[in-house]
Design an enzyme around this catalytic site. Sequence first.
Site, PDB file in Angstrom:
ATOM      1  N   ASN A   9      -7.872   4.351  -2.748  1.00  0.00           N
ATOM      2  CA  ASN A   9      -8.905   3.766  -3.807  1.00  0.00           C
ATOM      3  C   ASN A   9     -10.352   4.360  -3.749  1.00  0.00           C
ATOM      4  OD1 ASN A   9     -10.492   2.028  -5.435  1.00  0.00           O
ATOM      5  ND2 ASN A   9     -10.445   0.378  -4.063  1.00  0.00           N
ATOM      6  N   TRP A  10     -10.393   5.140  -4.702  1.00  0.00           N
ATOM      7  CA  TRP A  10     -11.591   5.794  -4.786  1.00  0.00           C
ATOM      8  C   TRP A  10     -12.896   5.181  -5.172  1.00  0.00           C
ATOM      9  CZ3 TRP A  10      -9.748  11.367  -7.052  1.00  0.00           C
ATOM     10  CH2 TRP A  10      -9.112  12.191  -6.163  1.00  0.00           C
ATOM     11  N   LYS A  11     -12.669   3.927  -5.681  1.00  0.00           N
ATOM     12  CA  LYS A  11     -13.541   3.210  -6.192  1.00  0.00           C
ATOM     13  C   LYS A  11     -14.495   4.131  -7.155  1.00  0.00           C
ATOM     14  CE  LYS A  11     -13.265   0.690  -1.976  1.00  0.00           C
ATOM     15  NZ  LYS A  11     -13.938  -0.242  -0.967  1.00  0.00           N
ATOM     16  N   HIS A  94      -9.077  -6.771  -6.398  1.00  0.00           N
ATOM     17  CA  HIS A  94     -10.038  -6.104  -5.339  1.00  0.00           C
ATOM     18  C   HIS A  94     -10.925  -7.051  -4.800  1.00  0.00           C
ATOM     19  CE1 HIS A  94     -12.200  -3.568  -2.899  1.00  0.00           C
ATOM     20  NE2 HIS A  94     -11.178  -2.819  -2.493  1.00  0.00           N
ATOM     21  N   GLU A  96     -13.948  -6.447  -4.469  1.00  0.00           N
ATOM     22  CA  GLU A  96     -15.168  -6.016  -5.100  1.00  0.00           C
ATOM     23  C   GLU A  96     -15.306  -6.436  -6.671  1.00  0.00           C
ATOM     24  OE1 GLU A  96     -14.988  -2.023  -3.995  1.00  0.00           O
ATOM     25  OE2 GLU A  96     -15.418  -2.298  -2.020  1.00  0.00           O
ATOM     26  N   GLU A 166      -6.538  -7.102   2.545  1.00  0.00           N
ATOM     27  CA  GLU A 166      -7.826  -6.340   2.852  1.00  0.00           C
ATOM     28  C   GLU A 166      -8.975  -7.561   3.198  1.00  0.00           C
ATOM     29  OE1 GLU A 166      -8.108  -2.393   0.617  1.00  0.00           O
ATOM     30  OE2 GLU A 166      -9.145  -3.810  -0.488  1.00  0.00           O
ATOM     31  N   GLY A 172     -15.657  -1.151   4.293  1.00  0.00           N
ATOM     32  CA  GLY A 172     -16.655  -0.354   4.291  1.00  0.00           C
ATOM     33  C   GLY A 172     -17.452  -0.509   5.206  1.00  0.00           C
ATOM     34  N   SER A 212     -11.555  -0.231   6.566  1.00  0.00           N
ATOM     35  CA  SER A 212     -12.107   0.579   7.405  1.00  0.00           C
ATOM     36  C   SER A 212     -10.794   1.535   8.181  1.00  0.00           C
ATOM     37  CB  SER A 212     -12.915   0.083   8.400  1.00  0.00           C
ATOM     38  OG  SER A 212     -14.073  -0.233   7.601  1.00  0.00           O
ATOM     39  N   GLY A 233      -9.934   3.184   1.307  1.00  0.00           N
ATOM     40  CA  GLY A 233     -11.462   3.602   0.498  1.00  0.00           C
ATOM     41  C   GLY A 233     -11.883   4.752   1.036  1.00  0.00           C
ATOM     42  N   GLY A 234     -12.868   4.691   1.853  1.00  0.00           N
ATOM     43  CA  GLY A 234     -13.766   5.811   2.216  1.00  0.00           C
ATOM     44  C   GLY A 234     -12.789   7.162   2.545  1.00  0.00           C
TER      45      GLY A 234
HETATM   46  P1  13P Z   1     -12.684   1.287   3.080  1.00  0.00           P
HETATM   47  O1  13P Z   1     -11.549   1.964   3.684  1.00  0.00           O
HETATM   48  O2  13P Z   1     -13.818   2.174   2.749  1.00  0.00           O
HETATM   49  O3  13P Z   1     -13.209   0.247   4.281  1.00  0.00           O
HETATM   50  O4  13P Z   1     -12.369   0.573   1.835  1.00  0.00           O
HETATM   51  C1  13P Z   1     -11.083  -0.342   1.908  1.00  0.00           C
HETATM   52  C2  13P Z   1     -10.718  -0.605   0.726  1.00  0.00           C
HETATM   53  O5  13P Z   1     -11.607  -1.442  -0.049  1.00  0.00           O
HETATM   54  C3  13P Z   1      -9.655  -0.210  -0.219  1.00  0.00           C
HETATM   55  O6  13P Z   1      -9.269  -0.888  -1.199  1.00  0.00           O
END
Ligand code: 13P
Length: 249
Positions: A9-11, A94, A96, A166, A172, A212, A233-234
């Site tokens: 998930n590149w956001k 998600h 967010e 999640e 993050g 994470s 994510g990251g």
């Molecule tokens: P991180 O891997 O950066 O913690 O993000 C997880 C995430 O929100 C994937 O959707």
Amino acid sequence: MRKKIVAGNWKMNKTRVEVDAFFDQLLNSNYDGEAELIICPPSIYLNGLPQKSASKNIGVGAQNCHYESFGAYTGEVSSDMLKELDVKYCILGHSERRTYFNESDEEIGKKVSSVLNSGVIPIFCCGEKLDERQSDIHFQVVEEQLSEALFSLDPDEMLKVIIAYEPIWAIGTGVTASPNQAQEMHAHIRKLISNQFGNDLADKISILYGGSCKPDNASELFSCKDIDGGLIGGASLETDSFLAIANSF
Ligand code: 13P
């Protein structure tokens, strides 16, 4: 055997040039692991990516969509539009989106039905906040999220859904759920699905962990019985770390 999946998930990250560079590297890698790879870039970059990555069987997903097919919804994209571009997956719910865009379980449920109607596979996210875990209501919170958004689906629709657990406190932050904490919640989720749809169906649903997840903790998480992969994510932003996670199975 349930499908193993590692999805990125590149956001709201990357430029066009960076997207192309990532895909060139990924498509030139010799990845032949057992996990299916999915990349979910910002919507503006989706056009053409499914065709580009089809030769290596890499799935492409969106990060959100509207529940209506078309209409006066400025700034939105529908699941039919995703389907038209051959986008196979769509992340929904998600945390967010829930936090910054006030998405409710009801709205997310409508989105799940809409993407399924369009022939797109939902990657449904659930997970509790830190204070909810500290108050020991995390199982209940996740149960409500699942039952409101998913449990009125027909079994054949439910069978198509991918779930991502999640925990919000792990997203993050660099703090990962321990393998025990993650496994315990994944088993709980599978049990809830089993209660609603039966054991056979629950056994077939892939449940991914997100929060994470990195190359150095992925293999411990992925070795848990009910963890079928990750939503990253990251660490999905660089080909090397994304593939290192995918190779952790
Ligand atoms: P991180 O891997 O950066 O913690 O993000 C997880 C995430 O929100 C994937 O959707």
